[in-house]
Write a protein that holds these residues in place. Structure first.
Motif, PDB file in Angstrom:
ATOM      1  N   TRP A 134       0.830  -1.207   0.000  1.00 12.33           N
ATOM      2  CA  TRP A 134       0.000   0.000   0.000  1.00 12.33           C
ATOM      3  C   TRP A 134       0.864   1.256   0.000  1.00 12.33           C
ATOM      4  CZ3 TRP A 134      -0.630   4.084   3.461  1.00 12.33           C
ATOM      5  CH2 TRP A 134      -1.705   4.939   3.192  1.00 12.33           C
ATOM      6  N   VAL A 135       1.897   1.260   0.818  1.00 14.96           N
ATOM      7  CA  VAL A 135       2.779   2.429   0.906  1.00 14.96           C
ATOM      8  C   VAL A 135       3.475   2.678  -0.436  1.00 14.96           C
ATOM      9  CG1 VAL A 135       4.922   3.299   1.942  1.00 14.96           C
ATOM     10  CG2 VAL A 135       3.123   2.336   3.390  1.00 14.96           C
ATOM     11  N   ILE A 136       3.953   1.630  -1.082  1.00  9.66           N
ATOM     12  CA  ILE A 136       4.608   1.788  -2.384  1.00  9.66           C
ATOM     13  C   ILE A 136       3.638   2.376  -3.404  1.00  9.66           C
ATOM     14  CG2 ILE A 136       5.537   0.480  -4.347  1.00  9.66           C
ATOM     15  CD1 ILE A 136       6.925  -1.335  -2.269  1.00  9.66           C
ATOM     16  N   CYS A 137       2.401   1.906  -3.393  1.00 12.73           N
ATOM     17  CA  CYS A 137       1.403   2.449  -4.326  1.00 12.73           C
ATOM     18  C   CYS A 137       1.125   3.920  -4.037  1.00 12.73           C
ATOM     19  CB  CYS A 137       0.119   1.635  -4.253  1.00 12.73           C
ATOM     20  SG  CYS A 137       0.286  -0.047  -4.894  1.00 12.73           S
ATOM     21  N   GLN A 138       1.086   4.293  -2.759  1.00  6.24           N
ATOM     22  CA  GLN A 138       0.917   5.702  -2.411  1.00  6.24           C
ATOM     23  C   GLN A 138       2.083   6.530  -2.927  1.00  6.24           C
ATOM     24  OE1 GLN A 138      -1.956   7.011  -0.652  1.00  6.24           O
ATOM     25  NE2 GLN A 138      -2.500   5.001  -1.469  1.00  6.24           N
ATOM     26  N   VAL A 169       0.893  -4.737  -5.864  1.00  7.18           N
ATOM     27  CA  VAL A 169       1.087  -3.432  -6.480  1.00  7.18           C
ATOM     28  C   VAL A 169       0.424  -3.396  -7.853  1.00  7.18           C
ATOM     29  CG1 VAL A 169       2.834  -1.905  -7.496  1.00  7.18           C
ATOM     30  CG2 VAL A 169       3.169  -2.831  -5.194  1.00  7.18           C
ATOM     31  N   CYS A 170       0.579  -4.466  -8.625  1.00  5.06           N
ATOM     32  CA  CYS A 170      -0.044  -4.528  -9.954  1.00  5.06           C
ATOM     33  C   CYS A 170      -1.563  -4.430  -9.860  1.00  5.06           C
ATOM     34  CB  CYS A 170       0.346  -5.822 -10.660  1.00  5.06           C
ATOM     35  SG  CYS A 170       2.057  -5.897 -11.223  1.00  5.06           S
ATOM     36  N   ARG A 171      -2.156  -5.145  -8.930  1.00 10.52           N
ATOM     37  CA  ARG A 171      -3.619  -5.112  -8.794  1.00 10.52           C
ATOM     38  C   ARG A 171      -4.098  -3.719  -8.381  1.00 10.52           C
ATOM     39  NH1 ARG A 171      -2.609 -10.540  -7.152  1.00 10.52           N
ATOM     40  NH2 ARG A 171      -2.233  -9.964  -4.981  1.00 10.52           N
ATOM     41  N   TRP A 172      -3.355  -3.080  -7.482  1.00  9.73           N
ATOM     42  CA  TRP A 172      -3.738  -1.738  -7.037  1.00  9.73           C
ATOM     43  C   TRP A 172      -3.636  -0.730  -8.184  1.00  9.73           C
ATOM     44  CZ3 TRP A 172      -5.280   0.195  -2.165  1.00  9.73           C
ATOM     45  CH2 TRP A 172      -5.333   1.588  -2.082  1.00  9.73           C
ATOM     46  N   ARG A 328      -4.947   7.083   9.688  1.00 12.02           N
ATOM     47  CA  ARG A 328      -5.645   7.444  10.923  1.00 12.02           C
ATOM     48  C   ARG A 328      -4.692   7.532  12.113  1.00 12.02           C
ATOM     49  NH1 ARG A 328      -9.393   4.295  10.244  1.00 12.02           N
ATOM     50  NH2 ARG A 328      -8.655   2.413  11.286  1.00 12.02           N
ATOM     51  N   HIS A 329      -3.729   6.626  12.173  1.00  9.04           N
ATOM     52  CA  HIS A 329      -2.848   6.584  13.342  1.00  9.04           C
ATOM     53  C   HIS A 329      -1.590   7.426  13.191  1.00  9.04           C
ATOM     54  CE1 HIS A 329      -5.305   3.689  15.458  1.00  9.04           C
ATOM     55  NE2 HIS A 329      -5.379   2.953  14.368  1.00  9.04           N
ATOM     56  N   GLY A 330      -1.409   8.059  12.022  1.00  8.61           N
ATOM     57  CA  GLY A 330      -0.349   9.051  11.925  1.00  8.61           C
ATOM     58  C   GLY A 330       0.887   8.663  11.148  1.00  8.61           C
ATOM     59  N   PHE A 331       0.755   7.753  10.171  1.00 11.88           N
ATOM     60  CA  PHE A 331       1.889   7.383   9.331  1.00 11.88           C
ATOM     61  C   PHE A 331       1.795   8.095   7.979  1.00 11.88           C
ATOM     62  CE2 PHE A 331       1.708   3.812  12.280  1.00 11.88           C
ATOM     63  CZ  PHE A 331       3.042   3.643  12.597  1.00 11.88           C
ATOM     64  N   LYS A 332       2.962   8.389   7.407  1.00 12.04           N
ATOM     65  CA  LYS A 332       3.038   9.040   6.104  1.00 12.04           C
ATOM     66  C   LYS A 332       4.133   8.384   5.281  1.00 12.04           C
ATOM     67  CE  LYS A 332       4.092  13.506   3.921  1.00 12.04           C
ATOM     68  NZ  LYS A 332       4.492  14.915   4.151  1.00 12.04           N
ATOM     69  N   SER A 333       3.831   8.074   4.025  1.00 14.06           N
ATOM     70  CA  SER A 333       4.845   7.476   3.159  1.00 14.06           C
ATOM     71  C   SER A 333       5.883   8.520   2.767  1.00 14.06           C
ATOM     72  CB  SER A 333       4.198   6.884   1.909  1.00 14.06           C
ATOM     73  OG  SER A 333       3.519   7.889   1.173  1.00 14.06           O
ATOM     74  N   LEU A 334       7.135   8.071   2.602  1.00 15.04           N
ATOM     75  CA  LEU A 334       8.188   8.995   2.182  1.00 15.04           C
ATOM     76  C   LEU A 334       7.920   9.503   0.773  1.00 15.04           C
ATOM     77  CD1 LEU A 334      11.652   7.666   3.384  1.00 15.04           C
ATOM     78  CD2 LEU A 334      10.016   9.138   4.556  1.00 15.04           C
ATOM     79  N   GLY A 335       8.240  10.772   0.554  1.00 13.48           N
ATOM     80  CA  GLY A 335       8.059  11.364  -0.752  1.00 13.48           C
ATOM     81  C   GLY A 335       9.333  11.988  -1.275  1.00 13.48           C
ATOM     82  N   LEU A 336       9.264  12.565  -2.450  1.00  9.97           N
ATOM     83  CA  LEU A 336      10.434  13.204  -3.050  1.00  9.97           C
ATOM     84  C   LEU A 336      10.863  14.439  -2.280  1.00  9.97           C
ATOM     85  CD1 LEU A 336       9.553  12.875  -6.827  1.00  9.97           C
ATOM     86  CD2 LEU A 336      11.341  11.649  -5.592  1.00  9.97           C
ATOM     87  N   GLU A 337       9.896  15.112  -1.645  1.00 11.39           N
ATOM     88  CA  GLU A 337      10.266  16.207  -0.773  1.00 11.39           C
ATOM     89  C   GLU A 337      10.492  15.639   0.616  1.00 11.39           C
ATOM     90  OE1 GLU A 337       7.259  15.482  -1.622  1.00 11.39           O
ATOM     91  OE2 GLU A 337       6.193  15.344   0.298  1.00 11.39           O
ATOM     92  N   PRO A 338      11.257  16.333   1.463  1.00  9.17           N
ATOM     93  CA  PRO A 338      11.482  15.838   2.819  1.00  9.17           C
ATOM     94  C   PRO A 338      10.161  15.640   3.550  1.00  9.17           C
ATOM     95  CG  PRO A 338      12.968  17.648   2.335  1.00  9.17           C
ATOM     96  CD  PRO A 338      11.969  17.586   1.205  1.00  9.17           C
ATOM     97  N   ALA A 339      10.041  14.482   4.237  1.00 13.38           N
ATOM     98  CA  ALA A 339       8.825  14.217   4.998  1.00 13.38           C
ATOM     99  C   ALA A 339       8.771  15.045   6.271  1.00 13.38           C
ATOM    100  CB  ALA A 339       8.727  12.727   5.333  1.00 13.38           C
TER     101      ALA A 339
END
Length: 349
Positions: A134-138, A169-172, A328-339
């Motif tokens: 899920w995180v990779i797809c995000q 990932v392919c299905r998503w 909901r619990h406060g996690f964020k996937s890493l992005g190209l800009e600093p998290a």
């Protein structure tokens, strides 16, 4: 209570970790000594959700290092003994991280039901692969547009497409509606089965898929001998390094190629632990592998079951559920800009 089973990225790093934690006998030991050493519960932690819920957890070092991978009996024993320690410690749900998950699946450790006098309860363990997928797809959906890549028209290559995370990932991405999926893996037959189940996707060898791809999701192991012709890649190109260890940036460093560490999340506040500093996270107070975060999420949600288990069993409903919990619990996937303000940039431009 949640648990995390991990390991060091190298023997030398493991010895340094042991010394910092006060295990001098391990720090001074050779590889043979480490092969026979038992797992260690090295840290307890308390984590507070953005909702206010507080859970407790523990980090178990399997005392495994990648140099042991060719010693199949040792690798198998390391993972199973760590699981035994988890169960003896009364931990409700534990994530297998890094090579421990790979070893568990590749060596089919489900056949090993009893370790010493302990009957292993598989409900207490999860691979964390659903949250990782899920995180990779995000990361694909949120970062491709920042580079001007229109996913509705983009070609997305999934390297390792027939694996547990790759197929999810392919299905998503199929549901998201990307322009075209390019399916890459070592073995052809599982790819054909995946293509048939999707009803779409083009099977290509790696050397043909990479030059066509606007986005590359790499969820297979990256051989040290592999070279990537960066001159043949599209500009811009987003590459998500979802494999383990994460070393794609050393192979694809070039202008216009943006390499993002895949499957890593950042928590909404600092966590008082040492384990992720030893895992060389950019912001170790908050960042962790998504597979580890799955154990926390399951504990936050009181879902004490093997949520991610077996190969190619991840479904979209489970990805939706764990994704909603993650936010909901406060996690964020890493992005190209600093998290966060202390994070370094993760793109290569």
């Amino acid at each position: 209570m949640f648990g995390l089973i991990g390991h060091s990225t190298s023997f030398e790093e493991a010895r340094a970790k042991a010394r910092s934690l006060g295990f001098d006998e391990f720090a001074d030991g050779d590889l043979d000594m480490w092969c026979s050493a038992p797992p260690q519960l090295v840290e307890h932690v308390e984590v507070t959700s953005r909702t206010g819920k507080v859970i407790k957890g523990a980090y178990i070092d399997s005392v495994f290092v990648p140099e042991m991978l060719r010693r199949f009996k040792t690798a198998k024993r390391k993972v199973l003994k760590a699981m035994e320690l988890v169960q003896r410690s009364g931990i409700d749900i534990t994530a297998l991280g890094g090579f421990t998950s790979i070893i568990f699946e590749d060596l089919n450790l489900l056949r090993e039901e009893r370790i010493s006098a302990v009957q292993l309860d598989w409900q207490r363990f999860t691979t964390g692969n659903t949250h990782t997928a899920w995180v990779i797809c995000q990361q694909v959906e949120r970062n491709a547009p920042k580079l001007g890549i229109d996913l509705a028209r983009a070609k997305v290559a999934v390297v390792g497409a027939s694996g547990d995370i790759g197929s999810a990932v392919c299905r998503w991405l199929q549901r998201t509606g990307v322009g075209e999926l390019l399916l890459v893996a070592r073995r052809p037959q599982p790819l054909v089965a995946l293509q048939e189940s999707l009803g779409e996707g083009r099977i290509l060898p790696l050397e043909e898929a990479l030059p066509e791809a606007d986005v590359v999701v790499w969820v297979a192991s990256l051989p040290q001998s592999l070279t990537i012709d960066t001159d043949s890649l599209k500009r811009p190109c987003l590459m998500i390094d979802g494999g383990y260890p994460k070393n794609l940036d050393t192979k694809a460093a070039a202008a216009g190629i943006h390499v993002l560490k895949g499957g890593i999340v950042e928590f909404w506040q600092d966590i008082g632990w040492q384990m992720m500093e030893l895992a060389e996270m950019a912001v170790p107070e908050r960042q962790m592998f998504a597979c580890f975060a799955e154990a926390m999420l399951l504990d936050f949600e009181d879902i004490h079951t093997n949520f991610s288990w077996g190969r190619n069993n991840i479904n979209l409903a489970a990805m939706d559920l764990i994704g909603e919990a993650s936010l909901r619990h406060g996690f964020k996937s890493l992005g190209l800009e600093p998290a966060s303000s202390s994070s370094p940039a993760l793109s290569i431009a």
